[in-house]
Design a protein around this motif. Sequence first.
Motif, PDB file in Angstrom:
ATOM      1  N   LYS A   1       0.837  -1.210   0.000  1.00 51.30           N
ATOM      2  CA  LYS A   1       0.000   0.000   0.000  1.00 51.30           C
ATOM      3  C   LYS A   1       0.869   1.256   0.000  1.00 51.30           C
ATOM      4  O   LYS A   1       0.505   2.285  -0.579  1.00 51.30           O
ATOM      5  N   MET A   2       2.045   1.163   0.653  1.00 49.58           N
ATOM      6  CA  MET A   2       2.976   2.299   0.712  1.00 49.58           C
ATOM      7  C   MET A   2       3.894   2.345  -0.515  1.00 49.58           C
ATOM      8  O   MET A   2       4.733   3.248  -0.637  1.00 49.58           O
ATOM      9  N   SER A   3       3.747   1.336  -1.405  1.00 44.29           N
ATOM     10  CA  SER A   3       4.603   1.194  -2.592  1.00 44.29           C
ATOM     11  C   SER A   3       6.069   0.980  -2.222  1.00 44.29           C
ATOM     12  O   SER A   3       6.974   1.323  -2.976  1.00 44.29           O
ATOM     13  N   HIS A   4       6.296   0.385  -1.057  1.00 39.03           N
ATOM     14  CA  HIS A   4       7.650   0.025  -0.632  1.00 39.03           C
ATOM     15  C   HIS A   4       7.925  -1.414  -1.103  1.00 39.03           C
ATOM     16  O   HIS A   4       7.927  -2.360  -0.310  1.00 39.03           O
ATOM     17  N   TRP A   5       8.157  -1.564  -2.405  1.00 37.43           N
ATOM     18  CA  TRP A   5       8.220  -2.898  -2.985  1.00 37.43           C
ATOM     19  C   TRP A   5       9.422  -3.697  -2.501  1.00 37.43           C
ATOM     20  O   TRP A   5       9.341  -4.925  -2.345  1.00 37.43           O
ATOM     21  N   GLU A   6      10.524  -3.015  -2.238  1.00 39.25           N
ATOM     22  CA  GLU A   6      11.708  -3.727  -1.769  1.00 39.25           C
ATOM     23  C   GLU A   6      11.477  -4.338  -0.390  1.00 39.25           C
ATOM     24  O   GLU A   6      11.834  -5.493  -0.132  1.00 39.25           O
ATOM     25  N   LYS A   7      10.838  -3.563   0.496  1.00 38.70           N
ATOM     26  CA  LYS A   7      10.530  -4.078   1.836  1.00 38.70           C
ATOM     27  C   LYS A   7       9.523  -5.219   1.749  1.00 38.70           C
ATOM     28  O   LYS A   7       9.613  -6.207   2.494  1.00 38.70           O
ATOM     29  N   LYS A   8       8.546  -5.073   0.853  1.00 35.66           N
ATOM     30  CA  LYS A   8       7.545  -6.136   0.681  1.00 35.66           C
ATOM     31  C   LYS A   8       8.218  -7.429   0.230  1.00 35.66           C
ATOM     32  O   LYS A   8       7.912  -8.518   0.736  1.00 35.66           O
ATOM     33  N   THR A   9       9.167  -7.302  -0.704  1.00 39.58           N
ATOM     34  CA  THR A   9       9.875  -8.478  -1.204  1.00 39.58           C
ATOM     35  C   THR A   9      10.660  -9.163  -0.082  1.00 39.58           C
ATOM     36  O   THR A   9      10.689 -10.396   0.007  1.00 39.58           O
ATOM     37  N   LYS A  10      11.270  -8.382   0.792  1.00 35.91           N
ATOM     38  CA  LYS A  10      12.038  -8.947   1.903  1.00 35.91           C
ATOM     39  C   LYS A  10      11.128  -9.724   2.858  1.00 35.91           C
ATOM     40  O   LYS A  10      11.516 -10.775   3.389  1.00 35.91           O
ATOM     41  N   VAL A  11       9.916  -9.195   3.083  1.00 31.76           N
ATOM     42  CA  VAL A  11       8.966  -9.899   3.952  1.00 31.76           C
ATOM     43  C   VAL A  11       8.595 -11.241   3.339  1.00 31.76           C
ATOM     44  O   VAL A  11       8.549 -12.275   4.028  1.00 31.76           O
ATOM     45  N   ARG A  12       8.340 -11.234   2.028  1.00 32.53           N
ATOM     46  CA  ARG A  12       7.989 -12.475   1.342  1.00 32.53           C
ATOM     47  C   ARG A  12       9.148 -13.478   1.370  1.00 32.53           C
ATOM     48  O   ARG A  12       8.950 -14.683   1.529  1.00 32.53           O
ATOM     49  N   GLU A  13      10.368 -12.971   1.225  1.00 25.25           N
ATOM     50  CA  GLU A  13      11.540 -13.850   1.286  1.00 25.25           C
ATOM     51  C   GLU A  13      11.687 -14.458   2.673  1.00 25.25           C
ATOM     52  O   GLU A  13      12.073 -15.624   2.814  1.00 25.25           O
ATOM     53  N   MET A  14      11.364 -13.648   3.688  1.00 22.16           N
ATOM     54  CA  MET A  14      11.426 -14.145   5.068  1.00 22.16           C
ATOM     55  C   MET A  14      10.419 -15.284   5.261  1.00 22.16           C
ATOM     56  O   MET A  14      10.710 -16.294   5.913  1.00 22.16           O
ATOM     57  N   MET A  15       9.232 -15.119   4.664  1.00 23.77           N
ATOM     58  CA  MET A  15       8.220 -16.174   4.747  1.00 23.77           C
ATOM     59  C   MET A  15       8.714 -17.450   4.075  1.00 23.77           C
ATOM     60  O   MET A  15       8.532 -18.554   4.609  1.00 23.77           O
ATOM     61  N   ASP A  16       9.337 -17.298   2.921  1.00 25.22           N
ATOM     62  CA  ASP A  16       9.854 -18.468   2.200  1.00 25.22           C
ATOM     63  C   ASP A  16      10.923 -19.193   3.015  1.00 25.22           C
ATOM     64  O   ASP A  16      10.959 -20.431   3.063  1.00 25.22           O
ATOM     65  N   MET A  17      11.787 -18.417   3.678  1.00 22.99           N
ATOM     66  CA  MET A  17      12.841 -19.006   4.502  1.00 22.99           C
ATOM     67  C   MET A  17      12.260 -19.823   5.649  1.00 22.99           C
ATOM     68  O   MET A  17      12.808 -20.848   6.044  1.00 22.99           O
ATOM     69  N   LYS A  18      11.134 -19.360   6.176  1.00 21.20           N
ATOM     70  CA  LYS A  18      10.495 -20.056   7.299  1.00 21.20           C
ATOM     71  C   LYS A  18       9.511 -21.131   6.832  1.00 21.20           C
ATOM     72  O   LYS A  18       8.838 -21.771   7.641  1.00 21.20           O
ATOM     73  N   GLY A  19       9.411 -21.301   5.524  1.00 19.89           N
ATOM     74  CA  GLY A  19       8.516 -22.324   4.984  1.00 19.89           C
ATOM     75  C   GLY A  19       7.053 -21.961   5.052  1.00 19.89           C
ATOM     76  O   GLY A  19       6.184 -22.840   5.084  1.00 19.89           O
ATOM     77  N   MET A  20       6.769 -20.657   5.089  1.00 23.94           N
ATOM     78  CA  MET A  20       5.379 -20.204   5.198  1.00 23.94           C
ATOM     79  C   MET A  20       4.812 -19.857   3.831  1.00 23.94           C
ATOM     80  O   MET A  20       5.521 -19.391   2.952  1.00 23.94           O
ATOM     81  N   LYS A  21       3.503 -20.070   3.688  1.00 23.34           N
ATOM     82  CA  LYS A  21       2.822 -19.684   2.460  1.00 23.34           C
ATOM     83  C   LYS A  21       1.519 -18.977   2.806  1.00 23.34           C
ATOM     84  O   LYS A  21       0.851 -19.340   3.776  1.00 23.34           O
TER      85      LYS A  21
END
Length: 607
Positions: A450-470
């Motif tokens: 929503k804030m158009s902070h795409w880089e931060k959003k990508t990092k959150v998604r990568e963190m989820m992937d690292m933890k095996g979350m979907k």
Amino acid sequence: MQFQNVKSRVVRTVTESIVGADAGSKRSAEQSCLSLIEACNSLPRFSQLLARIIKLGLRNNPLVLTKFAAVSSELGVIDYASSFVFSMDADSSLYDAFLFNTFIRAYAHTSNLKEKALFVYNSMFGYGILPNKFTYPFVLKACAGLGNLGLGKAVHGSTVKFGFDNDVHVRNTMIHMYCCCGSAIEDARNLFDEMHKCDSVSWSAMIGGYVRLGLSTDAVDVFRKMQIAGVRPDEITMVSVLSACTDLGALELGKWVESYVDKEGIQRSVELCNALIDMFAKCGDVDKALKLFRRMRERTIVSWTSVIVGLAMHGRGLEAVSLFEEMIESGMTPDNVAFIGLLSACSHSGLVDKGRGYFSLMTEEYDIAPKIEHYGCMVDMLCRAGLVNEAVEFIQKMPFEPNSIILRTLVNACRAHGELKLGERISRSLISNEPMHESNYVLLSNIYAKMSHWEKKTKVREMMDMKGMKKIPGSTMIELDSEIYEFVAGDKSHKQYKEIYEMVEEMRREMKRAGHVPSTSEVMLDIDEEDKEDALNRHSEKLAIAFALLNTPPGTPIRIVKNLRVCSDCHSATKFISKIYHREIVVRDRNRFHHFKDGLCSCKDFW
């Protein structure tokens, strides 16, 4: 303890009456005591009964002790009865399996002493008494109540050892036990499939097990096989089937179940009527639920609450409030669940002032201490009304820490009403407290999008992937010709998927012509506007609506069930679709019902 003075009273009673007492024959003494047990319906009478048993020398009479144990269970003093019957000076040579079964059954039916049923069961062997086929249903019921799979499997092994594992009553309770132990539903199904002869209890146990775990499609499938097998269901079975219909939002199947109940002459108990009311309310036909409620001769608090909650879900808050007032006038005292339904009604209909008033009434008039659920309803009400700052202040004044559900409600409100910094801060706090809960990461990701902070959003998604979350995928179910169809975003698994996407494209053109502007802010991806519009058109609810438009006659109402909250773009688009195609579209999402008709929604955007 309520019986701490019982022994002294018993001794006094015995001492005063011992001289000249004539117990008569053993038979008459036994009959006298059994009559007292039959009339024992209060704690004072229980004390008198205990004294009589001692006076007549019947403390070692198996029949009297068994009946005594049964009545003590009804009066809620089974623990005291156990200490009396199994005391150190008792003659254990007279103990039998029937006596132990009575105690095991009594403990199995308690809310907080189920583990003692297992203790009594183990004690049997210490006294040299072997269990019989009546022992195991009670022991397994206790294991089910405890949800202890390890204990349940051990008891299962004992049934095999003693040759009772093929007894239909033992196996039925065993199926129930495995169903209550979550991950063991497949064990339950294997046992069920191995049974040579299943009665209605067997089928009900399996159907009920699937329903409890939210596997409602499997529950309906088992019920259909039950019909093919020619086994007549009882009201317990039908309550479970109706629960499955409710979960699936399968209104047509629910209607069929109601007609089946009448055709088969199955008794419409209060519980079955309540289940019908709940099904119709939560499957989209709250008017039918209200009609059934009005026909009931006997109503419980569940009856009233089911309709109030149903009206709340459909955005008919004023009617819910009116029914609540009617309930009060009828003499029915509301409980905390009724107030949850009432506050929910105020929330979904934007009745903020009424909600505040009823929240105060709950404590001041009915002395009901608000639980976290009541506070959650109030926060939800304030958030839906856009009063984010007031919601924050309300949370700060709560007598206990807000749970994650309340905080996630607040984050969603922050995102909807532009309080993005606050939403970011709360989301980070949620992740810190619940590092393995995927929805917290999704909330933060959505805030960054929503804030158009795409880089931060990508990092959150990568963190989820690292933890095996979907992320839980959005899905939409629709019932058509007694079949349940499910769609996910971008779904191409349906055999009609080409026609469905052609209809989606037609819908997009017609909506654009009518003035619809896609809400591309709902697309949490860093892509161009055209691609965002395409992503929105592939949302599961749009696919389900397109499927319905293709396969139902013009003018037919469309009913769909969404597993998540409907997004603002789909909400706006469905308004246009209802007007363009002259359809009433009923959408049940995770929070409520939306009735779309002639370009309007019943929620009046309090969604």
